[in-house]
Design a protein around this motif. Structure first.
Motif, PDB file in Angstrom:
ATOM      1  N   ASP A  33       0.849  -1.195   0.000  1.00  0.00           N
ATOM      2  CA  ASP A  33       0.000   0.000   0.000  1.00  0.00           C
ATOM      3  C   ASP A  33       0.884   1.244   0.000  1.00  0.00           C
ATOM      4  OD1 ASP A  33      -2.236  -1.567   0.040  1.00  0.00           O
ATOM      5  OD2 ASP A  33      -2.755  -1.191   2.141  1.00  0.00           O
ATOM      6  N   ARG A  34       0.603   2.157  -0.918  1.00  0.00           N
ATOM      7  CA  ARG A  34       1.490   3.317  -1.070  1.00  0.00           C
ATOM      8  C   ARG A  34       1.639   4.154   0.207  1.00  0.00           C
ATOM      9  NH1 ARG A  34       1.410   7.983  -5.818  1.00  0.00           N
ATOM     10  NH2 ARG A  34       3.143   9.183  -4.977  1.00  0.00           N
ATOM     11  N   PRO A  35       0.572   4.412   0.975  1.00  0.00           N
ATOM     12  CA  PRO A  35       0.764   5.196   2.205  1.00  0.00           C
ATOM     13  C   PRO A  35       1.769   4.540   3.164  1.00  0.00           C
ATOM     14  CG  PRO A  35      -1.571   5.051   1.671  1.00  0.00           C
ATOM     15  CD  PRO A  35      -0.867   4.113   0.737  1.00  0.00           C
ATOM     16  N   ASP A  36       1.762   3.206   3.224  1.00  0.00           N
ATOM     17  CA  ASP A  36       2.728   2.506   4.083  1.00  0.00           C
ATOM     18  C   ASP A  36       4.132   2.600   3.498  1.00  0.00           C
ATOM     19  OD1 ASP A  36       0.657   1.753   5.758  1.00  0.00           O
ATOM     20  OD2 ASP A  36       0.326  -0.167   4.736  1.00  0.00           O
ATOM     21  N   ALA A  37       4.238   2.428   2.174  1.00  0.00           N
ATOM     22  CA  ALA A  37       5.546   2.481   1.517  1.00  0.00           C
ATOM     23  C   ALA A  37       6.183   3.866   1.648  1.00  0.00           C
ATOM     24  CB  ALA A  37       5.402   2.102   0.044  1.00  0.00           C
ATOM     25  N   GLU A  38       5.341   4.912   1.628  1.00  0.00           N
ATOM     26  CA  GLU A  38       5.867   6.279   1.733  1.00  0.00           C
ATOM     27  C   GLU A  38       6.447   6.559   3.125  1.00  0.00           C
ATOM     28  OE1 GLU A  38       6.336   8.499  -0.513  1.00  0.00           O
ATOM     29  OE2 GLU A  38       5.180   7.764  -2.204  1.00  0.00           O
ATOM     30  N   LYS A  39       5.984   5.803   4.111  1.00  0.00           N
ATOM     31  CA  LYS A  39       6.454   6.027   5.492  1.00  0.00           C
ATOM     32  C   LYS A  39       7.632   5.136   5.855  1.00  0.00           C
ATOM     33  CE  LYS A  39       1.839   6.948   7.328  1.00  0.00           C
ATOM     34  NZ  LYS A  39       0.917   5.867   7.083  1.00  0.00           N
ATOM     35  N   SER A  40       7.870   4.087   5.059  1.00  0.00           N
ATOM     36  CA  SER A  40       8.865   3.081   5.440  1.00  0.00           C
ATOM     37  C   SER A  40      10.150   3.215   4.629  1.00  0.00           C
ATOM     38  CB  SER A  40       8.290   1.677   5.246  1.00  0.00           C
ATOM     39  OG  SER A  40       9.291   0.712   5.498  1.00  0.00           O
ATOM     40  N   THR A  41      11.238   3.608   5.306  1.00  0.00           N
ATOM     41  CA  THR A  41      12.521   3.716   4.608  1.00  0.00           C
ATOM     42  C   THR A  41      13.204   2.357   4.476  1.00  0.00           C
ATOM     43  OG1 THR A  41      13.593   4.263   6.711  1.00  0.00           O
ATOM     44  CG2 THR A  41      12.937   6.109   5.307  1.00  0.00           C
ATOM     45  N   SER A  42      12.549   1.299   4.938  1.00  0.00           N
ATOM     46  CA  SER A  42      13.138  -0.037   4.765  1.00  0.00           C
ATOM     47  C   SER A  42      12.814  -0.613   3.382  1.00  0.00           C
ATOM     48  CB  SER A  42      12.666  -0.990   5.864  1.00  0.00           C
ATOM     49  OG  SER A  42      11.266  -1.140   5.837  1.00  0.00           O
ATOM     50  N   TYR A  43      11.965   0.082   2.627  1.00  0.00           N
ATOM     51  CA  TYR A  43      11.652  -0.344   1.260  1.00  0.00           C
ATOM     52  C   TYR A  43      11.994   0.769   0.278  1.00  0.00           C
ATOM     53  CZ  TYR A  43       9.093  -4.501   2.733  1.00  0.00           C
ATOM     54  OH  TYR A  43       8.757  -5.726   3.256  1.00  0.00           O
ATOM     55  N   VAL A  87      11.242  12.378  -0.563  1.00  0.00           N
ATOM     56  CA  VAL A  87      10.839  11.546  -1.700  1.00  0.00           C
ATOM     57  C   VAL A  87      11.926  10.514  -1.994  1.00  0.00           C
ATOM     58  CG1 VAL A  87      10.223  11.536  -4.150  1.00  0.00           C
ATOM     59  CG2 VAL A  87       9.441  13.397  -2.700  1.00  0.00           C
ATOM     60  N   GLY A  88      13.156  10.961  -2.039  1.00  0.00           N
ATOM     61  CA  GLY A  88      14.264  10.083  -2.398  1.00  0.00           C
ATOM     62  C   GLY A  88      14.475   8.922  -1.449  1.00  0.00           C
ATOM     63  N   LYS A  89      14.221   9.144  -0.177  1.00  0.00           N
ATOM     64  CA  LYS A  89      14.482   8.100   0.834  1.00  0.00           C
ATOM     65  C   LYS A  89      13.697   6.821   0.579  1.00  0.00           C
ATOM     66  CE  LYS A  89      15.694  11.325   4.501  1.00  0.00           C
ATOM     67  NZ  LYS A  89      15.195  12.129   5.625  1.00  0.00           N
ATOM     68  N   VAL A  90      12.581   6.926  -0.116  1.00  0.00           N
ATOM     69  CA  VAL A  90      11.718   5.748  -0.284  1.00  0.00           C
ATOM     70  C   VAL A  90      11.552   5.321  -1.753  1.00  0.00           C
ATOM     71  CG1 VAL A  90      10.456   6.063   1.877  1.00  0.00           C
ATOM     72  CG2 VAL A  90       9.645   7.241  -0.187  1.00  0.00           C
ATOM     73  N   HIS A  91      12.379   5.902  -2.648  1.00  0.00           N
ATOM     74  CA  HIS A  91      12.277   5.568  -4.073  1.00  0.00           C
ATOM     75  C   HIS A  91      13.640   5.227  -4.661  1.00  0.00           C
ATOM     76  CE1 HIS A  91       8.588   8.009  -3.429  1.00  0.00           C
ATOM     77  NE2 HIS A  91       8.068   7.198  -4.323  1.00  0.00           N
ATOM     78  N   LEU A  92      13.621   4.404  -5.708  1.00  0.00           N
ATOM     79  CA  LEU A  92      14.832   4.088  -6.476  1.00  0.00           C
ATOM     80  C   LEU A  92      14.503   4.248  -7.953  1.00  0.00           C
ATOM     81  CD1 LEU A  92      17.708   1.939  -5.947  1.00  0.00           C
ATOM     82  CD2 LEU A  92      16.347   1.055  -7.823  1.00  0.00           C
ATOM     83  N   GLY A  93      15.336   4.997  -8.664  1.00  0.00           N
ATOM     84  CA  GLY A  93      15.061   5.272 -10.070  1.00  0.00           C
ATOM     85  C   GLY A  93      15.739   4.291 -11.010  1.00  0.00           C
ATOM     86  N   ALA A  94      14.926   3.667 -11.860  1.00  0.00           N
ATOM     87  CA  ALA A  94      15.449   2.853 -12.960  1.00  0.00           C
ATOM     88  C   ALA A  94      15.437   3.756 -14.190  1.00  0.00           C
ATOM     89  CB  ALA A  94      14.566   1.627 -13.186  1.00  0.00           C
ATOM     90  N   VAL A  95      16.612   4.243 -14.579  1.00  0.00           N
ATOM     91  CA  VAL A  95      16.687   5.322 -15.568  1.00  0.00           C
ATOM     92  C   VAL A  95      16.784   4.768 -16.992  1.00  0.00           C
ATOM     93  CG1 VAL A  95      17.878   7.434 -16.256  1.00  0.00           C
ATOM     94  CG2 VAL A  95      17.831   6.754 -13.836  1.00  0.00           C
TER      95      VAL A  95
END
Length: 203
Positions: free
Chosen positions: A44-54, A145-153
């Motif tokens: 769930d996106r709200p959970d993913a936005e709060k979790s820096t483990s993912y 934003v960056g803490k919880v995302h990884l960019g595949a460029v």
């Protein structure tokens, strides 16, 4: 209904991908292999936005002329409030369950399907024969934003920039001289992507 997004546990990703600032030139096969070994899940996106483990995996597609002299940019006005009024060179977004046709679809199939959907959503028209190619990974642990995302460029090199017709989300879409992009107030991922392009040219 809550949006669910594709994520990978941060500790299972290669360390070089998840530094304070990561700019990693990479071929697609190795990226797919490392992500497939790490395993992925939809959260769930709200959970993913709060979790820096993912890390939420985001296809981030750059448009440049083939001679690299011009790059497409747009002003962030979309749903992500934290990026508002910053300039971006990357088109993309979250990967959702809609990008998975079958329960056992591979990471590669889901990633490529998500990337293609994002391009169709963001661009009303683009040249058919000019396909995205993968150039590497970007990540940062500085912004929220960056803490919880990884960019595949990915990058599309074009001979006909005039044949790209932007959708409404790409506010003030235009082609700028690549060497002048540092004059814009760029989002951090765009700066990292320009570093990635430079790094790739040196390989």
């Amino acid at each position: 209904m809550t949006e669910t997004v594709l994520c990978i546990k941060k500790e299972l990703l290669p360390e070089s991908w998840v530094q304070q600032k990561s700019v990693v030139p990479l071929d697609l096969d190795l990226f797919i292999k490392k992500c497939s070994i790490a395993g992925f899940k939809f959260i769930d996106r709200p959970d993913a936005e709060k979790s820096t483990s993912y890390k939420q995996i985001i296809p981030y597609i750059i448009l440049q002329t083939r001679d690299l002299k011009k790059t497409a940019v747009y002003n962030r006005q979309g749903s992500e409030q934290r990026l508002h009024d910053l300039w971006s060179i990357g088109i993309g977004g979250h990967i959702n369950p809609v990008d998975r046709e079958k329960e056992n679809d591979s990471f590669e199939k889901i990633l490529m399907s998500g990337m293609e959907r994002e391009l169709k959503e963001e661009l009303y028209k683009r040249p058919e024969g000019e396909l995205p190619s993968f150039i590497g990974v970007i990540s940062e642990n500085i912004t929220d934003v960056g803490k919880v995302h990884l960019g595949a460029v990915f990058r599309i090199l074009t001979d006909s920039p005039e044949n790209f017709l932007p959708g409404q989300e790409l506010f003030q879409f235009s082609w700028k001289k690549t060497k002048t992009l540092d004059r814009l107030n760029l989002e951090l991922w765009s700066t990292l992507s320009l570093d990635l392009i430079s790094a790739q040219l040196r390989i």
